[in-house]
Write an enzyme that holds these catalytic residues in place. Structure first.
Site, PDB file in Angstrom:
ATOM      1  CG  HIS A 225      -9.189   2.169  -7.770  1.00  0.00           C
ATOM      2  ND1 HIS A 225      -9.266   0.780  -7.750  1.00  0.00           N
ATOM      3  CD2 HIS A 225     -10.165   2.772  -7.334  1.00  0.00           C
ATOM      4  CE1 HIS A 225     -10.570   0.667  -7.565  1.00  0.00           C
ATOM      5  NE2 HIS A 225     -11.172   1.894  -7.199  1.00  0.00           N
ATOM      6  CE  LYS A 227      -9.655   1.069  -2.903  1.00  0.00           C
ATOM      7  NZ  LYS A 227     -10.109   0.647  -4.368  1.00  0.00           N
ATOM      8  CG  ASP A 232       5.810   0.437  13.698  1.00  0.00           C
ATOM      9  OD1 ASP A 232       6.117   1.686  13.495  1.00  0.00           O
ATOM     10  OD2 ASP A 232       5.123   0.260  14.961  1.00  0.00           O
ATOM     11  CG  HIS A 405     -15.907  -2.250  -3.741  1.00  0.00           C
ATOM     12  ND1 HIS A 405     -14.790  -1.698  -2.832  1.00  0.00           N
ATOM     13  CD2 HIS A 405     -15.945  -1.137  -4.901  1.00  0.00           C
ATOM     14  CE1 HIS A 405     -14.597  -0.562  -3.776  1.00  0.00           C
ATOM     15  NE2 HIS A 405     -14.982  -0.458  -4.858  1.00  0.00           N
ATOM     16  CE  LYS A 407     -11.917  -3.173  -5.813  1.00  0.00           C
ATOM     17  NZ  LYS A 407     -13.242  -2.675  -6.470  1.00  0.00           N
ATOM     18  CG  ASP A 412      -7.466 -25.225 -10.840  1.00  0.00           C
ATOM     19  OD1 ASP A 412      -8.738 -25.305 -11.233  1.00  0.00           O
ATOM     20  OD2 ASP A 412      -6.518 -25.567 -11.891  1.00  0.00           O
TER      21      ASP A 412
END
Length: 487
Positions: A225, A227, A232, A405, A407, A412
C-alpha cells in the site's frame, strides 16, 4: 433414506472436525481477542465456507521464500544504517523535541530498524494537479534514476503526464524502475500502458502477484500500500496519493473526488525511504540490492538543513506491532491537542482506548473523516465507534469535499505522523505501509494547517442528534463492527 442420514452425519462430523482444527490453530496463533472470537464464530456458523474463508485470509500468511528474503533484506538495511551513522545523519539533538520523541526513536529503531535521521527539508502539496505536474517535472529533470512504488495506477488525466515523463526519462538513458501492486492496480495491469513503459525501457514489476496457486502460499489480500518516489538520490515523495487523477478515478463510486496530500522532500530522509522501496523491489525480482543502491544513488544523499524524521515501514514478516506502538505513543504524547485524519476508521482496540484516554485527560481531540467512503461495510462499522468517542468529548468532523484520503496525526503540532497508514486494522496489521514520524514544530504546523482546511469544509456531528438515529441503523452498524476484524 438411511444413506441420506448417513451423508448428513458425515457432513456434520466433517464440519465439527474443521471447527476443532481451526479453533486450535486460532488459539495457538494468539491473535487479538476480538479477531479470534470473530473467526471462531465465522468458522462455526458458516459450515465449510467459513473454514475456507479463514484459510484464505484469516492469517498473515506469507511464503517461506518471502520470509527468508525479508530477513536477508534486514541485514542489508543494517549495513546501510551503519553507513548513515558514519555520515552523522542519525545524530539528533533530542533536547529540542518533546520528551516522548527520543523514546519513539528507540521504539522505532528497536522494533522496526530505522533510526531517526536529521537533515531533511520539504513541503506538503495538497492539490492533486499540482502534485502530478510536479512529479512529472521532477522525472523530466532526472539525470540518473527514477524509482517509483504505488498501490494503484490508473490511466487517464494528469497521471498519463507522469507516464509520458517516465518514457522520456528512459529514452535518454535514465534508469527507471516502477513497482505497482498487482491487485490494487489490476485494471491498469490489463491495459496497454504497462507494455508502453516496457517498450520504452522502463523496468516494471508487479508487487505480490496474485493467482490460484499463490493463494495457497500467500494471503491474497496482503497488499503493498506504499507510495514512494526516489529520484537521483536528491528528491523523494511519499504520502497518500496513488498514481491517479481523481477526475478519472472511481467516478461512479458516489463519493466525490479523492482528496490527498504528498510530501516532496530532500535530504537524509531519502535514505530510509529509498531503502524501503528498494527492499520491496528486491522481494519481487532477482536484482541485487547493491546494484539498486548504486543506481538510486542513496550513498550520495546529502543532508539538508531542516527537520528530524523517522521512516517507519510496516507489514507482515517485517514488523509485528511496531507501527501500532508508534501510533499509540504519538496519541499518548499529546497534552493539548490531537488531530487525526483518515479515510477508513476501524481502530485497533488499544488505539481506540488511547484516543478516548487523551480526551478524558483534557486533550482536545479532533477526528476528521470523509462524509462518504467507497466501502459500505467500512462506512457503517466506522459509525459504530462514534458514540463512545463523543462521550469523551472527541469532535468528529465529516469532510464534505470528497473522499478525504489523507492520513495524518498531529500531537501538539510537535510530533506528526504522515504517510500511507489508515487508522484501521487492515493498515495496521495486513498491508505493507510506510509512515513518516516527524519531530518538531515546522512540519507539525504545516500539517496542522492542512488539517484545518479539512475541518473548515466539514460538518461536526452533534452528539445529541446522533443518538436519535433508529435502532435498526444502530443494529446494522454494530453487526458491521463485529465483522471489522475481517475488513
Amino acid at each position: 433414506m438411511n444413506a441420506s442420514v448417513d451423508y448428513s452425519d458425515l457432513l456434520a462430523v466433517l464440519h465439527l472436525s474443521l471447527v476443532l482444527v481451526i479453533s486450535i490453530r486460532v488459539i495457538m496463533r494468539r491473535p487479538a481477542t476480538g479477531v479470534a472470537l470473530t473467526w471462531l464464530f465465522v468458522v462455526s456458523a458458516i459450515p465449510f465456507a467459513g473454514a475456507l474463508f479463514y484459510l484464505l485470509i484469516g492469517e498473515r500468511r506469507i511464503s517461506r521464500r518471502r520470509i527468508r528474503r525479508i530477513a536477508e533484506r534486514k541485514v542489508d538495511y543494517e549495513s546501510l544504517v551503519r553507513l548513515g551513522m558514519d555520515r552523522d545523519i542519525t545524530i539528533v539533538d533530542w533536547g529540542k523535541h518533546p520528551g516522548e520523541a527520543k523514546g519513539m526513536n528507540l521504539l522505532g529503531t528497536n522494533m522496526i530498524g530505522f533510526p531517526t535521521v536529521s537533515g531533511s527539508s520539504g513541503h506538503l502539496i495538497s492539490d492533486t494537479e499540482e502534485m502530478l505536474d510536479s512529479i512529472a517535472r521532477d522525472v523530466d529533470a532526472a539525470e540518473h534514476s527514477v524509482f517509483m512504488e504505488f498501490y494503484i495506477w490508473n490511466e487517464g488525466g494528469k497521471a498519463d503526464k507522469v507516464l509520458d515523463s517516465l518514457i522520456r526519462a528512459a529514452s535518454r538513458g535514465v534508469v527507471c524502475r516502477v513497482l505497482v501492486d498487482s491487485l490494487g492496480a489490476r485494471p491498469w495491469w490489463k491495459g496497454s500502458q504497462p507494455e508502453k513503459l516496457r517498450q520504452a525501457g522502463v523496468h516494471l514489476a508487479e508487487a505480490l502477484p496474485v493467482g490460484l496457486f499463490r493463494t495457497f502460499l500467500d494471503r491474497t489480500d496482503l497488499r503493498v500500500h506504499r507510495k514512494i518516489i526516489v529520484i537521483d538520490g536528491k528528491i523523494a515523495w511519499t504520502g497518500s496519493m496513488n498514481l491517479v487523477d481523481p477526475k478519472y478515478f472511481k467516478q461512479d463510486a458516489g463519493v466525490g473526488e479523492w482528496v490527498d496530500a504528498m510530501a516532496r522532500m530532500e535530504g537524509s530522509v531519502i535514505v530510509p525511504l529509498g531503502l524501503t522501496l528498494i527492499g520491496d523491489w528486491v522481494l519481487e525480482t532477482d536484482d541485487s540490492i547493491e546494484t539498486l543502491i548504486r543506481e538510486s544513488r542513496l550513498s550520495t544523499v546529502e543532508p539538508k538543513p531542516g527537520v528530524d524524521i523517522q521512516v517507519v515501514p510496516s507489514g507482515p514478516g517485517e514488523t509485528d506491532d511496531g507501527l501500532l506502538q508508534m501510533l499509540l505513543t504519538t496519541v499518548n504524547s499529546a497534552d493539548r491537542e490531537l488531530v487525526l485524519t483518515t479515510p477508513y476508521f476501524i481502530p485497533d482496540e488499544s488505539l481506540l482506548r488511547a484516543m478516548r484516554g487523551a480526551a478524558a485527560r483534557g486533550v482536545k481531540v479532533h477526528l476528521i473523516l470523509p462524509e462518504k467512503v467507497d466501502s459500505v461495510l467500512t462506512r457503517y462499522a466506522s459509525r459504530s465507534y462514534y458514540s463512545e468517542l463523543m462521550e469523551e468529548g472527541i469532535q468528529i468532523h465529516l469532510y464534505r469535499g470528497g473522499l478525504l484520503h489523507t492520513k495524518s496525526i498531529t500531537a501538539d503540532q510537535s510530533i506528526t505522523m504522515f504517510g500511507t497508514v489508515n487508522l484501521d486494522m487492515r493498515s495496521i496489521w495486513i498491508n505493507y505501509e510506510v509512515a513518516l514520524f516527524v519531530y518538531g514544530h515546522a512540519v507539525g504546523e504545516e500539517v496542522r494547517a492542512l488539517q484545518q482546511t479539512y475541518i473548515d469544509d466539514s460538518l461536526v456531528i452533534d452528539a445529541e442528534e446522533w443518538e436519535t438515529r433508529s435502532m435498526a441503523q444502530r443494529f446494522f452498524e454494530n453487526v458491521c463492527r463485529l465483522a471489522s476484524p475481517l475488513l
